[in-house]
Design a protein around this motif. Structure first.
Motif, mmCIF file in Angstrom:
data_model
loop_
_atom_site.group_PDB
_atom_site.id
_atom_site.type_symbol
_atom_site.label_atom_id
_atom_site.label_comp_id
_atom_site.label_asym_id
_atom_site.label_seq_id
_atom_site.Cartn_x
_atom_site.Cartn_y
_atom_site.Cartn_z
ATOM 1 N N HIS A 154 0.827 -1.214 0.000
ATOM 2 C CA HIS A 154 0.000 0.000 0.000
ATOM 3 C C HIS A 154 0.861 1.264 0.000
ATOM 4 C CE1 HIS A 154 -3.480 -2.549 0.781
ATOM 5 N NE2 HIS A 154 -2.821 -3.106 1.795
ATOM 6 N N THR A 157 -0.503 4.584 -1.684
ATOM 7 C CA THR A 157 -1.607 5.166 -0.909
ATOM 8 C C THR A 157 -1.077 5.862 0.342
ATOM 9 O OG1 THR A 157 -3.092 3.418 -1.681
ATOM 10 C CG2 THR A 157 -3.775 4.654 0.269
ATOM 11 N N LYS A 160 0.678 9.207 -0.512
ATOM 12 C CA LYS A 160 -0.283 10.283 -0.792
ATOM 13 C C LYS A 160 -0.978 10.750 0.486
ATOM 14 C CE LYS A 160 -1.155 8.898 -5.573
ATOM 15 N NZ LYS A 160 -2.126 8.355 -6.554
#
Length: 672
Positions: A154, A157, A160
């Motif tokens: 991940h 993600t 960000k």
């Protein structure tokens, strides 16, 4: 006390390849190896050129170790070291005094600094003497994170999310003190100069790559790829067309199952012009910081419309099929050793046909036979038309038939623009004395990429290797392709440059082949890929040796061993020694990514081998896709991470115990 004893043992894990050999005995071994090579050369030549399935055998003249390319496992570290090393690749202990003197590595006045090479790559001092203690701690932290599958899975993600929570300034600071600082050299061509200069001072040269990527959705990627891969005249699948050279929406997002290669998606011609300008700025940055020893990596899909590469690739493969039908046997035209007279006999039933005569007049041949059915130089000629170039006589009717669909004038202009951009880049490289490495891409683009790159070699590699092609050794046809291209370079008298890699698109290639119903182009196992890599490299080295023996310029063949695999690096070093190729010959170099396998790159550079780091740079937020790929790639090589983490921890502890908390790297090495 137990900790101190452990640290002492770790510090003494240093070994010398030539440490206990007198100059006399070393010389005798070298002479014996050369004699052995000469005695075996003719036999080996026959074996190596018989095709992919053939075995090629090498005997280590020092240790008597045999390596058989077809099937045996690669040699282990213990087969490559002198008696200084114990079984299992662990170095014997040295005193603190000996280690201290090795760290300083004094050199005779007037000669460049050189360190002995531990081919087990277990020496943390040699691996990290170019790093501050803070950089070592950062590297250890990064590798710890890369060891967590959930965090890596991940990672984009999380990056960000961190940017949204911290704000731009704090996020940039966090990245520079972690992933960005470890894997990326800097934000622009000016800020990376100190990093390049430090690399150089430790014997390592750069391959620059501006690593900014668009972070677009899967839907946008698929839309762009489909639109740019289909001609305005439509995707016409004529008789004899091959499905792998036509776009399929299921695989239109070329990032699918690819973690280690950058992907460009065509938007418009203006974007391609900007990419060309970026590549030229990379060349200028390399030239200014490396004194002509640097390299710039480029991708052809950054410079033009992918549809044109697909069509040209299909032409090349249909040409091979045409030749196969004509004379029997598989492979490139060049491998058949057919002459113009053979073709005349083949077309004899057609009578006095004007078109056939014109076709035969344009066939490229020499005294050994036909090289090309078409004047391939036309594809790098900005005034040539693709639609008119690739036509062959029908053996039944004599009528000329196209091997490429009619290309609309606007798309012909786009192809000429792609070639103009590439010409501009390579000419700039030649003027700046910097080399260009054209990256390999998917197999449905690669025939066109390789053909264009070879024509650029023929055009620009007249006095030295400026342009290098890339060959992916996980492909079943790699040995045959490299062999054919080497032969073409020899017969057309240009310098041949090749970067050998394992490959970046394996899972994607296999899934696509299965889905579209064509043969899987990838080797079945990791061991088969290693065999392919070693066999291909051995053939290149064999040819270099033959050129040296004939007093020809051995630099007409230049090879980069671009691998993070220790066995492959050791294999290359051992083969160089066996056949008498020295680092100073400047025909073999080694390359690894920045932030990965420092324990291989820096010892090589410091020992006098030609060593490179692949150096990405670009603004922090714009290289996040690149950082995401590096994290994914490290997750896939946990074994290598384990070793690098062990060496990092060993060096961190050593420095802390010796009070080198604020160690400042200062190298005095001169790159080959």
């Amino acid at each position: 006390m137990a900790l101190l004893r452990s640290l002492s043992a770790q510090r003494t894990a240093i070994s010398l390849v030539y440490g206990r050999n007198s100059s006399k005995s070393s010389s005798s071994v070298a002479v014996a190896a050369c004699r052995s090579f000469h005695q075996r050369d003719r036999r080996r030549s026959t074996v190596l050129t018989t095709g992919e399935g053939a075995a090629s055998e090498f005997t280590n003249g020092v240790n008597g170790v045999r390596y058989l390319h077809s099937g045996e496992r690669p040699m282990q570290a213990s087969t490559l070291v002198q008696p200084d090393l114990v079984a299992g690749g662990e170095a014997v202990k040295r005193s603190t005094k000996q280690q201290s003197s090795l760290e300083k590595s004094p050199s005779p006045a007037g000669s460049p600094q050189r360190d002995p090479l531990d081919v087990t790559f277990n020496d943390p001092i040699a691996a990290f003497k170019s790093k501050t203690t803070g950089e070592l701690m950062r590297a250890y932290l990064v590798y710890m994170i890369c060891s967590s599958e959930k965090l890596v899975e991940h990672n984009m993600t999380l990056l960000k999310l961190a940017r949204n929570l911290l704000g731009q300034k704090l996020f940039v600071l966090l990245m520079k003190s972690s992933f960005y600082g470890h894997f990326v050299a800097g934000e622009n061509r000016h800020t990376i100069v100190p990093a390049l200069e430090r690399l150089r001072s430790f014997g390592v040269k750069p391959i620059l790559d501006y690593s900014v990527e668009e972070d677009i959705t899967q839907e946008e990627a698929e839309k762009r790829e489909v639109e740019s891969s289909v001609s305005s005249a439509g995707d016409r699948k004529e008789e004899g067309s091959m499905p792998q050279y036509h776009v399929d929406k299921s695989f239109a997002d070329r990032r699918y199952k690819v973690s280690s290669a950058r992907t460009y998606f065509y938007l418009n011609e203006a974007t391609c012009e900007r990419n060309m300008e970026i590549f030229i700025k990379c060349l200028e940055a390399v030239s200014g910081a490396t004194f002509g020893t640097g390299i710039t990596a480029i991708k052809l899909t950054a410079l033009g419309r992918p549809q044109l590469l697909l069509q040209l690739s299909e032409v090349i493969m249909r040409t091979r099929k045409y030749m196969e039908d004509m004379v029997g046997g598989q492979g490139n035209v060049l491998t058949h050793h057919k002459t113009i007279k053979d073709l005349e006999k083949y077309y004899a039933s057609l009578g006095d046909n004007k078109d056939v005569k014109e076709f035969l007049n344009n066939v490229t041949s020499d005294k050994e036979g036909i090289l090309h059915l078409f004047p391939w130089s036309g594809i790098v000629d900005e005034d040539s038309q693709l639609s008119d170039t690739f036509r062959v006589p029908d053996p039944q009717t004599g009528q000329m038939r196209r091997l490429i669909s009619q290309i609309p004038p606007k798309e012909e202009e786009m192809f000429r623009n792609m070639i103009r951009r590439l010409n501009t880049i390579v000419k700039a490289a030649a003027d700046l004395d910097v080399r260009i490495m054209v990256d390999a891409e998917q197999t449905y683009f690669q025939p066109a990429i390789s053909r264009i790159t070879l024509e650029m070699m023929r055009k620009y590699n007249k006095e030295k290797a400026i342009v290098f092609n890339t060959y992916q050794c996980y492909l079943r046809e790699t040995f045959r392709e490299v062999n054919t291209d080497l032969e073409q370079a020899k017969r057309q008298n240009f310098y041949f440059g090749a970067k050998l890699v394992r490959g970046a698109y394996m899972d994607q290639e296999r899934d696509r082949a299965k889905s579209l119903g064509y043969p899987d182009p990838v080797n079945p196992t990791f061991e088969a890929t290693t065999d392919m890599y070693h066999k291909t490299l051995a053939e290149c080295l064999r040819r270099i040796k033959l050129m040296k023996d004939c007093d020809d310029d051995a630099r007409k063949i230049g090879i980069m061993v671009a691998s993070h695999n220790e066995d492959t690096v050791r294999f290359a070093i051992q083969q160089m020694k066996e056949i008498g190729i020295s680092p100073e010959d400047k025909v073999i170099c080694f390359g690894q990514l920045l932030g990965m396998c420092d324990y291989i790159t820096f010892p090589l550079g410091q020992a006098g081998y030609s060593a490179y780091k692949y150096i990405p740079y670009g603004p922090v937020e714009e290289v996040l896709p690149y950082l995401s790929r590096r994290a994914q790639e490290n997750k896939g090589v946990l074994k290598k991470i384990k070793k690098e983490k062990r060496l990092l921890l060993s060096e961190i502890r050593r420095r802390l115990l010796r009070g080198q908390w604020f160690y400042k790297p200062k190298g005095n090495y001169v790159p080959i």
